[in-house]
Each structure stands twice: as C-alpha cells, then as structure tokens.
Write a protein that holds these residues in place. Structure first.
Motif, PDB file in Angstrom:
ATOM      1  N   SER A 451     -13.828 -18.943  20.558  1.00 16.26           N
ATOM      2  CA  SER A 451     -13.239 -18.778  19.227  1.00 16.26           C
ATOM      3  C   SER A 451     -11.991 -17.922  19.377  1.00 16.26           C
ATOM      4  O   SER A 451     -12.056 -16.815  19.926  1.00 16.26           O
ATOM      5  CB  SER A 451     -14.239 -18.101  18.277  1.00 16.26           C
ATOM      6  N   GLU A 498     -19.043 -16.414  14.793  1.00 16.66           N
ATOM      7  CA  GLU A 498     -18.290 -17.640  15.035  1.00 16.66           C
ATOM      8  C   GLU A 498     -18.955 -18.522  16.094  1.00 16.66           C
ATOM      9  O   GLU A 498     -19.013 -19.750  15.941  1.00 16.66           O
ATOM     10  CB  GLU A 498     -16.863 -17.287  15.480  1.00 16.66           C
ATOM     11  N   SER A 512     -14.861 -15.550   5.170  1.00 14.19           N
ATOM     12  CA  SER A 512     -14.252 -16.444   4.185  1.00 14.19           C
ATOM     13  C   SER A 512     -12.754 -16.207   4.040  1.00 14.19           C
ATOM     14  O   SER A 512     -12.031 -17.081   3.551  1.00 14.19           O
ATOM     15  CB  SER A 512     -14.933 -16.250   2.826  1.00 14.19           C
ATOM     16  N   GLU A 513     -12.269 -15.046   4.462  1.00 18.32           N
ATOM     17  CA  GLU A 513     -10.853 -14.719   4.291  1.00 18.32           C
ATOM     18  C   GLU A 513      -9.988 -15.277   5.416  1.00 18.32           C
ATOM     19  O   GLU A 513      -8.758 -15.238   5.314  1.00 18.32           O
ATOM     20  CB  GLU A 513     -10.676 -13.198   4.202  1.00 18.32           C
ATOM     21  N   LEU A 514     -10.613 -15.777   6.481  1.00 18.56           N
ATOM     22  CA  LEU A 514      -9.826 -16.278   7.600  1.00 18.56           C
ATOM     23  C   LEU A 514      -9.045 -17.534   7.236  1.00 18.56           C
ATOM     24  O   LEU A 514      -8.017 -17.831   7.857  1.00 18.56           O
ATOM     25  CB  LEU A 514     -10.734 -16.570   8.797  1.00 18.56           C
ATOM     26  N   GLU A 515      -9.541 -18.283   6.260  1.00 14.16           N
ATOM     27  CA  GLU A 515      -8.866 -19.514   5.873  1.00 14.16           C
ATOM     28  C   GLU A 515      -7.636 -19.246   5.005  1.00 14.16           C
ATOM     29  O   GLU A 515      -6.825 -20.137   4.784  1.00 14.16           O
ATOM     30  CB  GLU A 515      -9.845 -20.416   5.105  1.00 14.16           C
ATOM     31  N   ASN A 516      -7.506 -18.036   4.484  1.00 15.94           N
ATOM     32  CA  ASN A 516      -6.395 -17.712   3.590  1.00 15.94           C
ATOM     33  C   ASN A 516      -5.177 -17.250   4.378  1.00 15.94           C
ATOM     34  O   ASN A 516      -5.293 -16.681   5.474  1.00 15.94           O
ATOM     35  CB  ASN A 516      -6.811 -16.616   2.598  1.00 15.94           C
ATOM     36  N   ASP A 517      -4.017 -17.475   3.800  1.00 18.82           N
ATOM     37  CA  ASP A 517      -2.768 -16.992   4.387  1.00 18.82           C
ATOM     38  C   ASP A 517      -2.593 -15.533   3.989  1.00 18.82           C
ATOM     39  O   ASP A 517      -2.464 -15.204   2.800  1.00 18.82           O
ATOM     40  CB  ASP A 517      -1.590 -17.827   3.872  1.00 18.82           C
TER      41      ASP A 517
END
Length: 760
Positions: A451, A498, A512-517
C-alpha cells in the motif's frame, strides 16, 4: 475548472513567456470554445498533424525544458555565489582577528560588526530570493508537464482514430525529464547557509547570540502534532521550514548539518503483531497501556546498518514509555525465539563499566521485558514501513523538532498463509526485498501485499515551555493551506488497515479521508482558520465571564500568515494588503510569559492581588480590569504600513449567533435573583402578619426585609437586561458585578443584628 484557466492562474508573471502556449496548441488542434451544436466538421490532414506535433514536441517542449535547465543552472550559480560570499566573510574576519592579535590589540568583534551584519543581511535576502524561485520553478515544471499531457490527451481523443501523439510525447518527456529534477542537494546547501546566517544575525537585545537557551533537560515533554502534506505542496513546506531550521543528517559522521551531497535517509520499520492483531486493536481503540514493537534501521539491510529494537507503551494523557536497544542482524531471529538474551552485549557492558553497573542491569531488564512481551503475545513481524525522512532541528536546540516522511510504502511481512507466505517463516524479514535491495516504489511486490500512502507525513514536536514567539512560525505553518491535520495518525495502524482488511474488524477514522483532495485554496483556508479561531475565542470569553471564569481568549488575530501571504502573492499584481487585518476580535494581551500558572486547582500565584482588585473595581461596570478589557482600554492597535483597518469585523457583519447556553446561563442567574427576592418577601410578609399591631419593631424589620427583597428583584432584572445587551453587542466588558450581592448581604446582616438586639 478547465486547464486553460488553471494555467493562467498559475503563471508566475516574470516567466510568463516561457510557459507552454496552450491556446496555440488548441488552435492548431482546431479546438474552439463553440458549442457542439454549431461545430463544423473540419478535415484533419497530415499537414495539420505535422504542424501540431512539431509545435508540441519540438517548439513548446524545447522551450519549457530549455528554460527549466537554464533557470536551475542560474539558481545553482547564485547559490554558489552566496557560499563564496560567506566564505570570504569568514576568511576576512579570521584575518582581522589574527592581525589584531599579532599587534597585541584586543580581538575584533568578528561577525558582529556593522558592515559584516549588512553583508549577512544581503546574503539572507539573496537566499530568500533563491528559495522563492525554487518553489516557482517546481510549480513551473509541474504545471507545464500537466499541460503537455492534457494537450496530448485532447489530441488523441479528437484525432486518435488515425494519429496518436501520446507515445511520442512520453518518449520525448523521458529524454527531457524537466519534471523529475531533484532539488534536495540545492536545498541542503541553502539550509546550511541559512543556519550560518541565522546563528550570526539572531542577536538578542543584550548582544548575545540566540543560542539554545532552553538546554536539554531530563524528563522533558513535547507537544506533538501530525499532518498530511500533498505532493504539490511538499517543496514549499520544505523551503518554509529550512528557512527557520537546518536539515539534520542521519549518518555516522560528526557533521550535524546536511551537506550538499547528502541524501535523505531511507528508514525501514518492521512492526510486530499476532494473527489476532491484538496490538493493532489496542492502538485503534486507544486502550490504556497499548504497546507496539518494531525493528528499525536506516538504509539497505545488506549494508549492515545498526538495528534498533523498540517497544513503546502509551500511558495516561498521551504520554509514552519507550524501551530500546541495539542488536545485530545475525542475532535477531534467535532473540525473537527466546534463544539468545544478548549475553555478548551484556558482557561488553560489564567489562567496560563493571559487573555491578546499573546500566548493565537496566539493559538486562529491558531485554527480558521485550522477550517476555514477544512470547506472551505470540508476536511476529507482520508489516514493513519504508519511507524517506527529512529531519529539521537546530543542533543543540531541541525546542522545535520536525520530521517530514515521504515515499511512504507499507508492505505485508507476515507468514499467516502457510501456502503462500509473504515472508519465510524461518526468517525474521523478507529476503526478496532486502537481498534484492528494492527501493521505492517497490514495483516487484505483488498486488495486495503493498500500500503506497499518497501524501507526505509531517510531524512537529514543540517542547513544553517554549515561548510563544519561538513557535509563532510553527503556528503559521500548521494553520496554513499547505498541511492537513491528521491527529493520532500511525503508520502501523494505517498499514494493517490497508493490507490486512480481512483480518481486522475496526479501522482508523482517517481512512475515509484518503479519497478526498486535501489541497485548499490559500486565501479561503486562511480566512476560514481565522474565523474559526475568532469564534472559539469569543465563545470562551462570553461563557467564561458569565460563569465567573477568569480565562481570557488565547486567540490573537494574525496580520497575515507568512505562509498564506507567500502563496497569495504568487501572481503579479497581488498586493500585500490583500492580507489586511483579519476581521475578528481585538487582539488580547498575550500573558503566556508574564504571569505564573497554577499547577493545581488553586489561584495562580502572583494573581491574587490583581484578582481582588478586579473584583472591587467590577463594582463599576464601565471599568473593566480583565486582560480582555485592558486590551480595549489601551487604545487603537498600531497597524503596520500598508495594512488598513477593515472597518467592520466579520463577527459583526452577519446576524448575531450566540450559543444557547450563553443565554440560558444569563436566564438562570436572573431566576436565582428572583428566587432570593421571593424568599425575602415571604419572610417579611410572615413576620409582618405575626407581629400584630402592638409590635412596631417587628413590623419595621418586616418593612426592611421587603425593601431588600424589592432591591434583589430589581437588581436581578437590571443585570439580566444589561448582560443581554452585552452579549448581543459582543462587548469586551466584564459580565460580573458584585455590587448587588454586597448590598443584599450587608442589608440582611444589619437587619438580623437589629432583630437580635431588639429581642434581647
């Protein structure tokens, strides 16, 4: 936003002519802004294709690459000139000292002379210019690289049925790698010069150098914060930090400050756990005494580096205890099995320091603790974390310590699956990685076993007791758009979540915040941060004063964050006044160093007299002695040149928004006063009726009690109205007023004394 607009907003004005001519490429591609309903089908010929390819791969790419190479060369030359100036400065100073000593005269002031200080200031100004242009050059390379890919993608989408330019572009980009320039060696040279200039310019008022005034102490504590840094902001964060702190080197040599050829060290951490992931679960659920165990080394394992065994246990209040010792690679496997107890190391310690040495006894105890911990929990290596670390710290000054971890990769190291183990069960590490000396990005690792973390991890440690002035620049960085706060982030926890998703049932909140810019607009981020601070300070003041608290707001509105201001002024024509005084509260007096703080629940020493005086003066509501009130009484704030008063604060620009508990607290106080008034009125009425017409003394006292009851009711109503007005106006005056309680208490005491006297 379309890329054309993004490109226009990212252009650095002095270099405008050297950017990719994206509109021209669109024109050659016959790309217009007309709607698809009105588009006319135009034939694409070989001549059109040749003109586009020539412009994209030869003209534009050569132009951008040539400028990038030339500018980087200029920056290196400017850096070398700065180094030459400093070398000449030191040489001339040493020469003057030798001459004065030879003549028998007193040694000169060295680098403290006025002319020398002026030269240092000139060098510092030049270093700031170089640093700024390094940031702009990195952005220049990135935006142009994106522009070429966008143009090729647009071409292939429109003309891809016959012509494809993306493969040709990739070949040319590989031959002209302007986007893969490594700025680290140049940054290390700048860091060394910044450190030298800072040490010789940072004079205090008494003429002393600002050496580490806070010397290391035993038992020192740090406040640690963790953040994520987007790759686009990485270089800017590095240059911002190195202007204040030099880069540290991890090597066995004596040098503490990084040299120009020194590379950031690669660190490998090997974390232990069992098949139930007990340590992971304890850490995610933040259970008391949660522990972790790891092996850690620098560089490649084939180079025989020092290996550290480390056990960390979390204690109450985010404190931790750590046990560590050094071990050789050949003994690790036998140590994990419990067959080797570090006897040779113990013998060496005893031979050097004696058999009854306390250090040897502590070492043996630490070895037993870790081996027992491994055996009781059935631990084995399960996760490898590999990352590149850049550390920043002033040598000898540990008030602020910063580490920046990049290229973070988390790899499975377990042998849970007996049919297809990731690691040989008879070995303590993955031989396929270490024997082959694999490096980032570890492309040969099988999918599902690795990962790659998309951001850099920034950790800032500030020692407790460090002055506000010393950590002001740290606050500017943490409040800026360049970083995103990631509290309690853990490489071990993230790696297990992961890579072992099917083995665990609880996950950390940040997944969940990893997908956000995480990138933010500089101006928007700055304004949002200042509004949040202002509102928090305002609420604290309103509630604290109403409930009797002496706490005053800790927020001082900034007049422009250096980080945010540097970002806002990228484009030409953006004036510094864009960062005018942040609309918020009037700055409160910073009392962090002037007054002592209480260790317990009692009143802070040195404040009792001031507190009493404030209580007496609060008899007059218009005169406030609180820190917040004194800040208002000191007159208007002197603004720096070019900064104007906003006229209307943000807190006053919209509808009044006060938390319900503030209003309810005021109402509760009013109800308490009415309760006292009713009790006194009932007492006076009962006394009056029981006295009879003949007992004039009792009836007189009943009238006195009635007057006190009327005063209590009127006072409570008046204070309720007054405080409601202060809340609506967000006034800086004190909410407390002891006149009413004093009058009621004195009146009752006098009445009771008279009653007792007449009865006797």
């Amino acid at each position: 936003m379309r890329f054309g607009k993004t490109l226009q907003s990212s252009i650095y004005a002095p270099w405008k002519s050297h950017y990719i001519d994206y509109p021209k490429l669109k024109l050659l591609l016959k790309e217009s802004d007309r709607s698809s309903d009105n588009d006319e089908v135009e034939e694409w010929t070989d001549n059109d294709e040749g003109a586009f390819v020539e412009e994209l791969l030869n003209v534009q790419l050569e132009k951008v690459h040539t400028f990038q190479v030339e500018m980087y060369k200029q920056l290196r030359e400017r850096t070398s000139k700065c180094e030459s100036k400093l070398e000449e400065l030191v040489a001339s100073t040493e020469k003057d000292k030798s001459k004065n000593a030879g003549d028998g005269a007193e040694a000169g002031v060295g680098l403290a002379g006025e002319s020398t200080q002026n030269q240092l200031k000139e060098v510092l100004k030049e270093l700031d210019g170089i640093t700024r242009e390094i940031n702009e050059l990195e952005k220049f390379s990135r935006i142009n690289f994106t522009g070429f890919l966008k143009a090729a993608k647009k071409h292939d989408r429109k003309r891809g049925y016959k012509y494809r330019v993306r493969p040709l572009l990739q070949v040319r980009l590989g031959a002209l790698p302007f986007n893969s320039e490594d700025y680290s060696p140049l940054l290390y040279r700048l860091s060394a010069m910044y450190s030298f200039v800072r040490q010789n310019m940072s004079k205090e008022s008494n003429g002393r150098l600002q050496s580490p005034s806070d010397a290391p102490l035993d038992g020192e504590k740090y406040v640690s914060q963790k953040f994520w840094v987007h790759p686009d902001n990485l270089l800017e964060v590095k240059t911002y930090i190195l202007r204040r702190l030099p880069v540290l080197v991890y090597n066995s040599q004596a040098s503490n400050v990084a040299e120009g050829t020194q590379n950031d060290p690669t660190i490998t951490s090997l974390y232990f756990d069992n098949q139930k992931f007990s340590l992971y679960t304890q850490k995610v659920e933040r259970k008391p005494d949660a522990s972790s165990l790891r092996l850690r080394w620098y560089g490649q394992l084939t180079k025989k580096p020092e290996i550290l065994f480390e056990k960390k246990t979390m204690r109450e209040g985010d404190n931790s205890e750590e046990i560590r010792f050094q071990i050789k690679e050949k003994y690790v496997q036998s140590f994990i099995r419990g067959e080797y107890k570090m006897e040779k190391t113990v013998q060496k310690i005893q031979h050097r320091q004696g058999h009854n040495n306390q250090h040897a006894e502590q070492f043996v105890q630490n070895v037993d603790v870790i081996q027992k911990f491994i055996k009781e929990n059935n631990l084995q290596p399960v996760l490898r974390a590999n990352y590149t670390r850049t550390a920043f710290q002033i040598p000898g000054d540990n008030r602020v310590r910063i580490s920046l971890d990049t290229n973070l990769v988390l790899i499975r190291e377990d042998s849970f699956d007996s049919e297809r183990p990731c690691r040989d069960p008879d070995s303590w590490h993955r031989n396929d990685i270490d024997d082959a000396e694999m490096e980032y990005p570890f492309n040969r690792i099988r999918k599902g076993e690795i990962s790659r973390f998309p951001h850099a991890v920034l950790e800032i440690k500030v020692r407790e007791g460090t002055s506000e002035k010393s950590r002001e620049w740290v606050t500017d960085l943490t409040d800026s758009h360049l970083v995103k706060e990631a509290p309690r982030f853990s490489k071990f926890v993230h790696g297990v979540a992961e890579n072992f998703e099917d083995y665990v049932n609880s996950f950390p909140f940040w997944l969940s915040e990893l997908e956000n810019d995480i990138r933010k607009d500089p101006e928007t981020a700055f304004e949002a941060e200042q509004e949040r601070k202002a509102k928090r300070a305002e609420d604290e003041f309103a509630v604290g004063s109403l409930m009797g608290s002496r706490a005053s707001p800790a927020f001082k509105p900034a007049i422009g964050s250096p980080v945010g201001r540097a970002m806002l002024d990228q484009s030409a024509g953006k004036a510094a006044t864009k960062r005018a005084l942040v609309p918020g509260l009037t700055p409160a007096v910073d009392d962090a160093e002037g007054e002592g703080e209480s260790d317990g629940g009692g009143e802070p020493t040195g404040k009792q007299g001031a507190h009493t005086l404030a209580g007496l003066r609060s008899l007059f509501p218009t005169f406030s002695t609180s820190k917040y009130g004194r800040a208002h009484q000191q007159g208007p704030v002197q603004l720096p040149p070019g900064v104007r008063h906003p006229g209307k604060f943000i807190k006053d620009s919209g509808p009044v928004q006060v938390e319900a508990k503030v209003w309810l607290a005021n109402q509760r106080t009013f109800i308490k006063w009415q309760h006292i008034s009713v009790l006194l009125a009932s007492l006076s009425l009962g006394l009056y009726n029981a006295a009879g017409e003949a007992n004039s003394v009792a009836r007189g006292l009943a009238v006195v009690y009635t007057l006190i009851a009327l005063f209590a009711g009127a006072w409570g109503w008046w204070m309720y109205i007054s405080r409601s007005k202060l809340i609506r106006e967000r006034s800086g005056k004190d909410f407390d007023n002891i006149l009413g309680p004093v009058v009621v208490c004195i009146g009752l005491v006098i009445a009771l004394c008279l009653n007792f006297g007449f009865k006797v």
